[in-house]
Write a protein that holds these residues in place. Structure first.
Motif, short mmCIF file in Angstrom:
data_model
loop_
_atom_site.label_atom_id
_atom_site.label_comp_id
_atom_site.label_asym_id
_atom_site.label_seq_id
_atom_site.Cartn_x
_atom_site.Cartn_y
_atom_site.Cartn_z
N PRO A 38 -35.59 15.65 119.85
CA PRO A 38 -35.37 14.51 120.78
C PRO A 38 -34.09 14.39 120.76
CG PRO A 38 -36.38 14.42 118.51
CD PRO A 38 -36.43 15.75 119.26
N TYR A 39 -33.58 13.15 121.81
CA TYR A 39 -32.55 13.38 122.20
C TYR A 39 -31.93 12.65 121.37
CZ TYR A 39 -33.78 14.77 126.67
OH TYR A 39 -34.70 15.91 127.80
N GLN A 40 -30.27 12.81 121.12
CA GLN A 40 -29.72 11.13 120.26
C GLN A 40 -29.59 10.47 120.82
OE1 GLN A 40 -25.73 12.73 119.47
NE2 GLN A 40 -25.64 11.11 117.47
N ASP A 41 -29.61 9.66 122.37
CA ASP A 41 -29.43 8.35 122.12
C ASP A 41 -29.88 8.18 123.91
OD1 ASP A 41 -28.07 6.87 120.56
OD2 ASP A 41 -25.98 6.92 121.10
N PRO A 42 -31.43 8.26 123.49
CA PRO A 42 -32.51 8.76 124.95
C PRO A 42 -32.17 7.27 125.63
CG PRO A 42 -33.61 8.88 122.82
CD PRO A 42 -32.46 8.90 122.68
N THR A 43 -32.90 7.44 126.86
CA THR A 43 -33.07 6.32 127.60
C THR A 43 -34.81 5.66 127.15
OG1 THR A 43 -33.53 7.86 129.88
CG2 THR A 43 -30.80 6.53 129.06
N MET A 46 -35.88 8.70 129.08
CA MET A 46 -36.48 9.65 128.03
C MET A 46 -37.16 10.47 127.20
SD MET A 46 -32.62 10.72 128.90
CE MET A 46 -32.06 12.09 127.68
N GLN A 47 -37.39 8.81 126.67
CA GLN A 47 -38.26 8.80 125.67
C GLN A 47 -39.51 8.74 126.20
OE1 GLN A 47 -36.99 4.59 123.61
NE2 GLN A 47 -35.80 5.60 122.32
N GLN A 49 -40.78 10.13 128.40
CA GLN A 49 -40.80 11.68 129.09
C GLN A 49 -41.00 13.31 127.64
OE1 GLN A 49 -41.04 12.97 132.11
NE2 GLN A 49 -42.48 14.59 131.63
N TYR A 50 -40.72 12.27 126.47
CA TYR A 50 -40.99 13.27 125.01
C TYR A 50 -41.69 13.19 124.72
CZ TYR A 50 -39.92 14.76 120.72
OH TYR A 50 -39.96 15.48 119.30
#
Length: 84
Positions: A38-43, A46-47, A49-50
């Protein structure tokens, strides 16, 4: 049991086993490559899509594993019936 019937069941077991392995590999691709870490600071996008990729990977991996196990068990049963 009739040899032709055993051959048909053996082919069905092979097909289920192969389909399970293929679906399992696709599920692992979604979990490892598409979703990944997972991304560190996602938009928010992005959350989302993950979460989608992680959900798809989980469902496909579970389904593929169950199919592969069923195909393997079917092959084992057919092998035992053919030996008897």
């Amino acid at each position: 049991m009739n040899k032709k019937l055993i051959h048909v069941f053996r082919e069905i077991g092979n097909a289920v086993l192969a389909a399970g392995v293929i679906i399992l590999m696709i599920g692992l691709y979604y979990l490892v490559i598409k979703a990944g870490i997972p991304y560190q600071d996602p938009t928010v996008e992005m959350q989302i899509q993950y979460a989608i990729n992680n959900g798809i990977g989980s469902v496909l991996s579970t389904t593929g594993l169950i199919l592969a196990l069923c195909g393997g068990i079917a092959r084992l049963v057919i092998w035992r019936v053919d030996r008897a």
